[in-house]
Design a protein around this motif. Structure first.
Motif, PDB file in Angstrom:
ATOM      1  N   PHE A 149      11.289   5.627   5.365  1.00  0.00           N
ATOM      2  CA  PHE A 149      10.115   6.100   5.060  1.00  0.00           C
ATOM      3  C   PHE A 149      10.474   7.604   4.221  1.00  0.00           C
ATOM      4  O   PHE A 149      11.452   8.355   4.877  1.00  0.00           O
ATOM      5  N   ASN A 150       9.721   8.196   3.525  1.00  0.00           N
ATOM      6  CA  ASN A 150       9.813   9.938   3.096  1.00  0.00           C
ATOM      7  C   ASN A 150       9.230  10.475   4.119  1.00  0.00           C
ATOM      8  O   ASN A 150       8.225  10.388   4.826  1.00  0.00           O
ATOM      9  N   VAL A 151      10.046  11.707   4.388  1.00  0.00           N
ATOM     10  CA  VAL A 151       9.347  12.931   5.154  1.00  0.00           C
ATOM     11  C   VAL A 151       9.314  13.975   4.256  1.00  0.00           C
ATOM     12  O   VAL A 151      10.208  14.563   3.621  1.00  0.00           O
ATOM     13  N   MET A 182       0.694  -1.172  -0.061  1.00  0.00           N
ATOM     14  CA  MET A 182       0.052  -0.132   0.054  1.00  0.00           C
ATOM     15  C   MET A 182       1.127   1.202  -0.157  1.00  0.00           C
ATOM     16  O   MET A 182       1.891   1.320   0.500  1.00  0.00           O
ATOM     17  N   ASN A 183       0.167   2.262  -0.441  1.00  0.00           N
ATOM     18  CA  ASN A 183       0.940   3.728  -0.554  1.00  0.00           C
ATOM     19  C   ASN A 183       0.374   4.457   0.767  1.00  0.00           C
ATOM     20  O   ASN A 183      -0.935   4.683   0.521  1.00  0.00           O
ATOM     21  N   LEU A 184       0.912   4.602   1.584  1.00  0.00           N
ATOM     22  CA  LEU A 184       0.302   5.248   2.819  1.00  0.00           C
ATOM     23  C   LEU A 184       1.130   6.464   3.282  1.00  0.00           C
ATOM     24  O   LEU A 184       2.155   7.001   3.249  1.00  0.00           O
ATOM     25  N   GLU A 199       6.973  -3.217   4.973  1.00  0.00           N
ATOM     26  CA  GLU A 199       6.376  -3.800   3.746  1.00  0.00           C
ATOM     27  C   GLU A 199       5.583  -2.748   3.047  1.00  0.00           C
ATOM     28  O   GLU A 199       4.916  -3.198   1.641  1.00  0.00           O
ATOM     29  N   HIS A 200       5.499  -1.593   3.249  1.00  0.00           N
ATOM     30  CA  HIS A 200       4.787  -0.552   2.466  1.00  0.00           C
ATOM     31  C   HIS A 200       5.464   0.788   2.422  1.00  0.00           C
ATOM     32  O   HIS A 200       6.319   0.917   2.953  1.00  0.00           O
TER      33      HIS A 200
END
Length: 363
Positions: free
Chosen positions: A53-55, A1-3, A32-33
């Motif tokens: 993760f991206n910020v 998923m794109n969250l 996993e996402h």
């Protein structure tokens, strides 16, 4: 998923526990996402370089930047792939309703919103303006794709639009914490961790109780100092507001923890504070004047002294509290030996499955 997690906190410097929860959540999701954390604050927050993760950071340092920040956020959202947006805040600012209308947004509710707003009105113009601003934002709920409520009580009272919802109490990464050391003192040493200007934390109840039993109990008040000057008694030690890791290192040296003592002031009788998860993970026995969501139908537990959620609850139960404190002064427990789910890894798996159900339901 794109969250995408949209985190709006006016001042990150005084929200250490919330910061820790959010970062632990997105780290878990990002295993996993594909996860993007959008931070909206008046001061920038840094993350370790290995964060998976991206910020994206949006600073609010003026009235204009605060009023229009969600318009800028919306423009950014159009540039990335999104399945679910998760947020802890629903705000009546320009651009927010546009986000709600164009994306599947899941909202985490952490309190009885209407009752908390009522408790904060102090007859000033600013209080009334904030009250009506937040009441107006409640009308945005009709656009939500889902609700995550941290207690059963919140789900019952806040889901008036019958939105798909689930109860997931707060959790923490339990493997990061040490265990209770204790004070080594003859007299039991009790600790309370709180924040200023939160009447439901019950700091006045705690200090009045401490004042009446100076010879039998010691008290350590961390971060919630609002009336220190009028409580200059020997058995109370005050500590300034400190970062989360410093709190962890401090509280393991005490014997008993006091949970929020006045939730009745905002009409709440069930809660799952992050600090309570910390006490559980550290093995610190607790005095608890409310029902904890993670403990429903699982107790009673000998390491928890349950008292009523009402005015004067500490003083009215003084004998029980003193006996409990003496009994457990040198004792701790291992939460892993009990069926109490507070570890964030299991709780976040439940949350991710809820996201998938929202996507499948709407598609």
């Amino acid at each position: 998923m794109n969250l995408v997690y949209i985190a709006y906190l006016a001042d990150w410097k005084v929200s250490q526990g919330v910061i820790r929860k959010i970062t632990d959540q997105v780290k878990t999701w990002s295993v996993e996402h594909n996860v993007t954390l959008i931070l909206i604050s008046n001061c920038e927050v840094t993350f370790e370089s290995n964060s998976n993760f991206n910020v994206k950071f949006f600073r609010i340092n003026s009235f204009r930047s605060k009023a229009f920040v969600f318009s800028f956020v919306f423009n950014y959202l159009e540039s990335i792939d999104i399945d679910i947006i998760y947020t802890r805040s629903i705000l009546p600012f320009f651009g927010f309703k546009k986000i709600l209308k164009n994306y599947k947004v899941v909202y985490e509710i952490n309190s009885l919103v209407r009752k908390e707003l009522d408790s904060k009105i102090k007859n000033s113009l600013r209080d009334y303006l904030n009250y009506f601003k937040n009441i107006y934002s409640l009308s945005f709920h009709t656009y939500l794709a889902g609700l995550v409520c941290v207690t059963n009580e919140i789900e019952k009272f806040e889901n008036s639009y019958k939105i798909p919802s689930i109860v997931i109490p707060n959790g923490i990464s339990t493997n990061k914490l040490n265990k209770k050391i204790g004070s080594g003192s003859i007299i039991p040493q009790l600790v309370f961790v709180g924040s200023p200007n939160q009447s439901w934390h019950g700091i006045e109840e705690i200090l009045d109780f401490a004042d009446k039993f100076q010879s039998q109990l010691g008290f350590h008040i961390v971060g919630a100092v609002a009336t220190e000057s009028i409580y200059s008694v020997e058995n109370i030690t005050f500590y300034p507001y400190m970062n989360d890791s410093d709190v962890d290192n401090l509280i393991v040296n005490f014997d008993i923890a006091i949970c929020s003592a006045s939730l009745y002031k905002k009409g709440m009788y069930e809660a799952c504070p992050l600090k309570t998860r910390k006490y559980l993970s550290l093995g610190i026995p607790m005095i608890m004047p409310y029902v904890d969501t993670a403990l429903v139908d699982k107790g009673p537990f000998e390491f928890i002294c349950e008292i009523e959620n009402k005015p004067n609850n500490l003083i009215d139960n003084a004998e029980r509290i003193i006996d409990f404190s003496k009994k457990f002064k040198s004792r701790s427990y291992d939460i892993q030996n009990y069926n109490i789910e507070i570890d964030i890894s299991e709780l976040e798996l439940t949350r991710l499955n809820f996201f998938k159900s929202i996507i499948n339901r709407i598609n």
